[in-house]
Write a protein that holds these residues in place. Sequence first.
Motif, PDB file in Angstrom:
ATOM      1  N   ASP A 145       0.811  -1.221   0.000  1.00  0.00           N
ATOM      2  CA  ASP A 145       0.000   0.000   0.000  1.00  0.00           C
ATOM      3  C   ASP A 145       0.843   1.270   0.000  1.00  0.00           C
ATOM      4  OD1 ASP A 145       1.037  -0.027   2.558  1.00  0.00           O
ATOM      5  OD2 ASP A 145      -0.911  -0.154   3.563  1.00  0.00           O
ATOM      6  N   GLY A 146       2.188   1.116  -0.011  1.00  0.00           N
ATOM      7  CA  GLY A 146       3.088   2.267  -0.033  1.00  0.00           C
ATOM      8  C   GLY A 146       3.441   2.800   1.338  1.00  0.00           C
ATOM      9  N   ASN A 147       2.859   2.250   2.406  1.00  0.00           N
ATOM     10  CA  ASN A 147       3.165   2.679   3.773  1.00  0.00           C
ATOM     11  C   ASN A 147       4.355   1.896   4.325  1.00  0.00           C
ATOM     12  OD1 ASN A 147       1.045   4.589   4.191  1.00  0.00           O
ATOM     13  ND2 ASN A 147      -0.380   2.872   4.346  1.00  0.00           N
ATOM     14  N   THR A 148       5.117   2.526   5.217  1.00  0.00           N
ATOM     15  CA  THR A 148       6.209   1.859   5.902  1.00  0.00           C
ATOM     16  C   THR A 148       5.691   1.327   7.232  1.00  0.00           C
ATOM     17  OG1 THR A 148       7.839   3.292   4.862  1.00  0.00           O
ATOM     18  CG2 THR A 148       8.539   2.115   6.840  1.00  0.00           C
ATOM     19  N   TYR A 149       5.939   0.047   7.475  1.00  0.00           N
ATOM     20  CA  TYR A 149       5.493  -0.619   8.694  1.00  0.00           C
ATOM     21  C   TYR A 149       6.698  -0.973   9.559  1.00  0.00           C
ATOM     22  CZ  TYR A 149       0.961  -0.949   6.478  1.00  0.00           C
ATOM     23  OH  TYR A 149      -0.230  -0.635   5.898  1.00  0.00           O
ATOM     24  N   TYR A 150       6.512  -0.911  10.872  1.00  0.00           N
ATOM     25  CA  TYR A 150       7.572  -1.207  11.836  1.00  0.00           C
ATOM     26  C   TYR A 150       7.103  -2.296  12.794  1.00  0.00           C
ATOM     27  CZ  TYR A 150       9.368   3.231  10.188  1.00  0.00           C
ATOM     28  OH  TYR A 150       9.824   4.254   9.393  1.00  0.00           O
ATOM     29  N   ALA A 151       8.051  -3.115  13.243  1.00  0.00           N
ATOM     30  CA  ALA A 151       7.757  -4.139  14.241  1.00  0.00           C
ATOM     31  C   ALA A 151       8.967  -4.276  15.152  1.00  0.00           C
ATOM     32  CB  ALA A 151       7.438  -5.467  13.576  1.00  0.00           C
ATOM     33  N   LEU A 152       8.712  -4.657  16.390  1.00  0.00           N
ATOM     34  CA  LEU A 152       9.754  -4.858  17.400  1.00  0.00           C
ATOM     35  C   LEU A 152       9.634  -6.261  17.959  1.00  0.00           C
ATOM     36  CD1 LEU A 152       9.131  -1.525  19.307  1.00  0.00           C
ATOM     37  CD2 LEU A 152      11.011  -1.989  17.724  1.00  0.00           C
ATOM     38  N   GLY A 153      10.759  -6.811  18.416  1.00  0.00           N
ATOM     39  CA  GLY A 153      10.717  -8.134  19.020  1.00  0.00           C
ATOM     40  C   GLY A 153      12.079  -8.609  19.459  1.00  0.00           C
ATOM     41  N   LYS A 154      12.210  -9.929  19.540  1.00  0.00           N
ATOM     42  CA  LYS A 154      13.455 -10.583  19.958  1.00  0.00           C
ATOM     43  C   LYS A 154      13.871 -11.580  18.881  1.00  0.00           C
ATOM     44  CE  LYS A 154      14.040  -8.877  24.119  1.00  0.00           C
ATOM     45  NZ  LYS A 154      15.247  -8.165  24.499  1.00  0.00           N
ATOM     46  N   TRP A 155      15.187 -11.728  18.688  1.00  0.00           N
ATOM     47  CA  TRP A 155      15.721 -12.661  17.709  1.00  0.00           C
ATOM     48  C   TRP A 155      16.707 -13.609  18.374  1.00  0.00           C
ATOM     49  CZ3 TRP A 155      20.940 -12.996  16.495  1.00  0.00           C
ATOM     50  CH2 TRP A 155      21.754 -11.959  16.963  1.00  0.00           C
ATOM     51  N   SER A 156      16.989 -14.732  17.717  1.00  0.00           N
ATOM     52  CA  SER A 156      18.015 -15.660  18.201  1.00  0.00           C
ATOM     53  C   SER A 156      18.658 -16.360  17.013  1.00  0.00           C
ATOM     54  CB  SER A 156      17.426 -16.678  19.180  1.00  0.00           C
ATOM     55  OG  SER A 156      16.527 -17.523  18.526  1.00  0.00           O
ATOM     56  N   LEU A 157      19.857 -16.875  17.260  1.00  0.00           N
ATOM     57  CA  LEU A 157      20.601 -17.608  16.245  1.00  0.00           C
ATOM     58  C   LEU A 157      21.193 -18.836  16.914  1.00  0.00           C
ATOM     59  CD1 LEU A 157      21.660 -17.618  13.296  1.00  0.00           C
ATOM     60  CD2 LEU A 157      23.687 -16.429  14.151  1.00  0.00           C
ATOM     61  N   ALA A 158      20.857 -20.016  16.409  1.00  0.00           N
ATOM     62  CA  ALA A 158      21.405 -21.287  16.897  1.00  0.00           C
ATOM     63  C   ALA A 158      22.034 -21.982  15.700  1.00  0.00           C
ATOM     64  CB  ALA A 158      20.308 -22.139  17.519  1.00  0.00           C
TER      65      ALA A 158
END
Length: 97
Positions: free
Chosen positions: A29-42
């Motif tokens: 739709d041309g809008n910029t969306y943001y999200a926050l959270g936690k990540w991991s790498l195994a």
Amino acid sequence: NDGSSTVPLYYSFDLHSDSSILVQGLGADGNTYYALGKWSLAGTAFTAAITASNLSQAGAKQTLSAVYSSDKGTLSSGVVMGVGNNYTATFSMERTN
């Protein structure tokens, strides 16, 4: 996506050493969306759990998974899945500084 052909859209991860992640993406739709959270790498398995923080998607939860290559600095075979709905999308990424 719904399985139909789509135009590639901008999608970025800002990963922090405290395991927090900021996701920024351009919607169809041309809008910029943001999200926050936690990540991991195994090993080579990258995962994250994020929550959208703006516009009509605020509060929407997603899980991310991908295969990390330290040699190439890439994430491949990436999958985004909506939590509580049937939303699924794919992604790949290259590292930029």
